[in-house]
Design a protein around this motif. Structure first.
Motif, mmCIF file in Angstrom:
data_model
loop_
_atom_site.group_PDB
_atom_site.id
_atom_site.type_symbol
_atom_site.label_atom_id
_atom_site.label_comp_id
_atom_site.label_asym_id
_atom_site.label_seq_id
_atom_site.Cartn_x
_atom_site.Cartn_y
_atom_site.Cartn_z
ATOM 1 N N UNK A 211 0.830 -1.205 0.000
ATOM 2 C CA UNK A 211 0.000 0.000 0.000
ATOM 3 C C UNK A 211 0.862 1.252 0.000
ATOM 4 N N UNK A 214 1.860 2.545 -3.369
ATOM 5 C CA UNK A 214 0.887 2.952 -4.382
ATOM 6 C C UNK A 214 0.849 4.459 -4.651
ATOM 7 N N UNK A 218 1.069 5.714 -8.391
ATOM 8 C CA UNK A 218 -0.005 6.507 -8.979
ATOM 9 C C UNK A 218 0.539 7.820 -9.545
ATOM 10 N N UNK A 221 2.703 6.915 -12.580
ATOM 11 C CA UNK A 221 1.849 6.457 -13.669
ATOM 12 C C UNK A 221 1.063 7.616 -14.262
ATOM 13 N N UNK A 222 0.519 8.462 -13.382
ATOM 14 C CA UNK A 222 -0.272 9.598 -13.847
ATOM 15 C C UNK A 222 0.564 10.522 -14.710
ATOM 16 N N UNK A 225 1.391 8.817 -18.091
ATOM 17 C CA UNK A 225 0.226 8.766 -18.970
ATOM 18 C C UNK A 225 -0.104 10.152 -19.527
ATOM 19 N N UNK A 226 -0.033 11.172 -18.657
ATOM 20 C CA UNK A 226 -0.337 12.520 -19.143
ATOM 21 C C UNK A 226 0.679 12.919 -20.204
ATOM 22 N N UNK A 228 2.337 10.962 -22.192
ATOM 23 C CA UNK A 228 2.044 10.228 -23.424
ATOM 24 C C UNK A 228 0.872 10.864 -24.147
ATOM 25 N N UNK A 229 -0.137 11.264 -23.345
ATOM 26 C CA UNK A 229 -1.303 11.886 -23.961
ATOM 27 C C UNK A 229 -0.892 13.175 -24.656
ATOM 28 N N UNK A 232 0.789 12.387 -27.871
ATOM 29 C CA UNK A 232 -0.200 11.971 -28.864
ATOM 30 C C UNK A 232 -0.903 13.186 -29.467
ATOM 31 N N UNK B 74 -5.357 7.757 -24.673
ATOM 32 C CA UNK B 74 -4.110 8.332 -24.172
ATOM 33 C C UNK B 74 -2.940 8.090 -25.120
ATOM 34 N N UNK B 177 -5.744 4.801 -13.826
ATOM 35 C CA UNK B 177 -5.009 4.704 -12.563
ATOM 36 C C UNK B 177 -5.781 3.874 -11.542
#
Ligand code: SF4
Ligand code: SF4
Lengths: 257, 393
Positions: A211, A214, A218, A221-222, A225-226, A228-229, A232, B74, B177
């Motif tokens: 835990x 995490x 997070x 990962x966030x 991902x942002x 990468x977005x 794109x 994404x 997420x």
């Protein structure tokens, strides 16, 4: 600060009279028929292992696996030592049963509104300054109740005064220790005390590390991902702009010719 | 011919009727007679089929929704847009079945809302509950346009969809997420059962392994669902997308196999696989179905580019995944708990009922909503790819 209370169970002294078991059952109004294992109507039992009497009861862990597992926080350790269950919160998910390393919590499988059942170390009685019912009932002081500190001292003095004892207090440090302590003249491994799965580390550390990771995962990962977005989108825009440019060039070419 | 079709339909109707009657009867026993009458659960096996099949498989097999929406929204992999809605729908329905299953599982179902107001942040199960509830909300949001666009009020439709579009990316990101969190937390649930879970499955990285195995399984279920829709409903998807999914499943399975192997080696648990125990047997069954056979089959083009073969391979993946989750939640515990658990018929019947309801809902959604591209002209062959080359069927 209230002093932490505890119980000391001396396996060498136990004569298997079942007084503790019966006293517990009477206190809870469960009838007096002895049962072979813990159940929703037997919070403690005296088992026989190779001729030795071994009391089974909740260990009242200092950092209980059951309490850490419960999603609604229905189980908690009180300042005096008992690990108590709040039936008003419980949803009956039975995760505490899966989590407890000693397989102590039991369930009322036959009821339509079933609850978890386990020893609460007579929390109400000891709050009122009394001893636990089982310790009170024991005729040979194989189970005694008192301050945890003084019981530890008592346990060591019993071990020191009699070389037949195993030089170890079970429950002192295992899985972070608890409010129920055992001393014995037979090695604990032979009595069905399984090796502690996490040594002297409390069980909740197992989940805590996963835990604890995490938030990091997070956030990372966030961000990824942002990013990468964004890439794109950018590519998309660039492609659009290029196409437009081409179109303008073509148009101007068309004008010239 | 017509007679044959008729007889087929009645067969399916009979099966559905049996599922509903037995399932509803089992439900009655569960809620009006209690656990003892409706399950073989015991103090030694407090969690059984409902958790293993209903929750672990249900959530795991619903992993495609976040996978495909991450890919399309994404990462800009526009290629997968045609199957985006279908995968979101599968996840949405999957999570709904899990929520219904939750009411069967807990002993005091009328207290289902307790985790929302009574928090224990140290508990894995609490985090699982909160993540699943939040993510189901996200899925509802992601799926909502499919329903909203069918509403008759034009102005309302347009405003809602415009605002929906504005926050969509943020919601998708949150969904990815959240999914990543609870897909792994489901494995994390078992971390605290160290000493009870057989070493072939216990690892301090169980949560990571759960995450890695869920995505290929979810994709495989999506492939199955789309294949079945194409076969029996009036929709058409470029088959090469499914072929690519097959390739992706294979890749993800290889990644999972690699880490699972590494994990077994580093925990010095590999030796247990070669003992003569029932656990070893279950372990090899899982390896065969979930890893060995699909990885082998999917490396062949004649499997990937053939709808029927791809479908059956996906079915093997899904079956293998279910074996894995049941191994973790049931088989790995039996020895340490000193018990032998076989689910009662009522446990199975009620689970099947909930799953069947999900499948039927999927079917009608595909028929009445725009989930998959509808077939406008009748092509010579159903399994046509965009390049115009019929797949070898
Ligand atoms: S022995 Fe089990 S039930 Fe008792 S406090 Fe420890 S974890 Fe909880
Ligand atoms: S069964 Fe009750 S006490 Fe046990 S973990 Fe679940 S909610 Fe908590």
């Amino acid at each position: 600060m209230t002093k932490q209370k505890a119980m000391l169970i001396d396996i060498k002294r136990c004569i298997g009279c079942l007084s503790c078991e019966t006293a517990c059952k009477q206190l809870h109004g469960f009838g007096t028929d002895p049962e072979p294992t813990l159940s929703d109507t037997a919070f403690t039992v005296v088992e026989t292992r190779g001729g030795t009497f071994v009391r089974k009861v909740c260990m009242h862990c200092n950092d209980p696996a059951c309490a850490s597992a419960c999603p609604v926080g229905a189980i908690g350790k009180t300042a005096m030592g008992p690990v108590v269950y709040n039936a008003d919160k419980c949803i009956g998910c039975r995760y505490c049963m899966l989590a407890c390393p000693y397989q102590v919590p039991r369930y009322q499988w036959t009821k339509l509104a079933p609850f978890v059942k386990k020893c609460d170390m007579c929390a109400d009685r000891i709050e009122a300054g009394k001893s636990t019912a089982c310790a009170e009932a024991c005729p040979v002081e194989a189970t005694i109740f008192g301050d945890r500190d003084s019981l530890i001292a008592e346990a060591w003095s019993r071990i020191r005064g009699d070389s037949s004892y195993v030089p170890r207090i079970y429950g002192l440090e295992e899985l972070g220790g608890g409010s129920v302590l055992f001393v014995s003249d037979v090695p604990f491994e032979k009595l069905g005390f399984k090796p502690a799965p996490t040594g002297n580390q409390p069980m909740p550390t197992l989940t805590a590390s996963a835990l604890g990771d995490s938030p990091k995962v997070v956030i990372m990962g966030g961000t990824i991902l942002s990013a990468l977005y964004w890439v794109t989108q950018r590519r998309h825009e660039v492609a659009l702009a290029e196409a437009e440019e081409k179109a303008t060039i073509n148009r101007s070419k068309g004008k010239r010719s | 011919m017509i007679a044959r079709i008729k007889s087929e339909i009645t067969l399916w109707r009979v099966i559905v009727a049996i599922i509903f009657v037995t399932g509803l009867y089992a439900t009655y026993i569960r809620f009006f007679e209690g656990f003892r009458a409706s399950t073989n659960l015991s103090d030694q096996m407090p969690w059984g089929l409902w958790v293993g099949l209903g929750t672990l498989c249900g959530i795991g097999l619903s992993a495609a929704g976040f996978g495909i929406s991450a890919a399309v929204y994404l990462l800009g992999m526009e290629r997968y847009r045609p199957i985006l809605r279908a995968s979101i729908l599968i996840s949405f329905l999957g999570y709904l079945t899990v929520m219904v299953g939750y009411l069967y599982e807990i002993g005091l179902p009328w207290r289902f809302w307790h985790p929302i107001v009574m928090w224990n942040h140290r508990s894995m199960l609490f985090d699982v509950c909160i993540c699943i509830m939040t993510y189901t909300t996200v899925l509802t949001f992601e799926f909502a346009p499919a329903v909203i666009e069918k509403l008759p009020w034009k102005a309302f439709r347009e405003t809602v969809l415009r605002y929906h579009h504005k926050i969509l990316i943020g919601v998708v990101l949150a969904g990815v997420l959240l999914s990543s969190m609870h897909q792994s937390y489901l494995g994390g649930l078992f971390l605290i059962a160290r000493g009870k879970i057989h070493p072939l499955w216990y690892s301090q990285y169980m949560h990571a392994l759960f995450y890695l195995s869920a995505i290929p399984a979810g994709l495989a279920l999506t492939v199955m669902a789309i294949y079945l829709s194409m076969r029996s409903l009036n929709v058409r998807v470029d088959f090469s997308i499914l072929s690519d999914c097959g390739r992706m499943i294979q890749m993800l399975l290889i990644v999972y196999a690699f880490f699972k192997f590494l994990d077994l080696v580093s925990n010095q648990a590999l030796g247990y696989a070669f003992q003569r125990t029932s656990e070893a047997g279950y372990f090899w069954l899982e390896v065969l179905l979930f890893l060995a056979i699909p990885i082998f089959l999917l490396s062949y083009d004649f499997v990937r580019s053939n709808p029927e073969r791809l479908y059956w391979t996906s079915a093997i993946v899904v079956a293998g995944f279910m074996v894995d989750r049941l191994n973790v939640s049931i088989n790995s515990l039996q020895t340490a708990m000193g018990t032998h658990y076989v689910p009662k018929w009522t446990e199975l019947a009620s689970s099947v009922l909930v799953i069947a309801a999900g499948v039927i809902a999927f079917r009608y959604a595909v028929i009445y909503l725009d989930i998959l591209p509808k077939m406008t002209v009748k092509p010579a062959t159903r399994w046509i790819s965009n390049a115009g080359v019929p797949a070898q069927a």
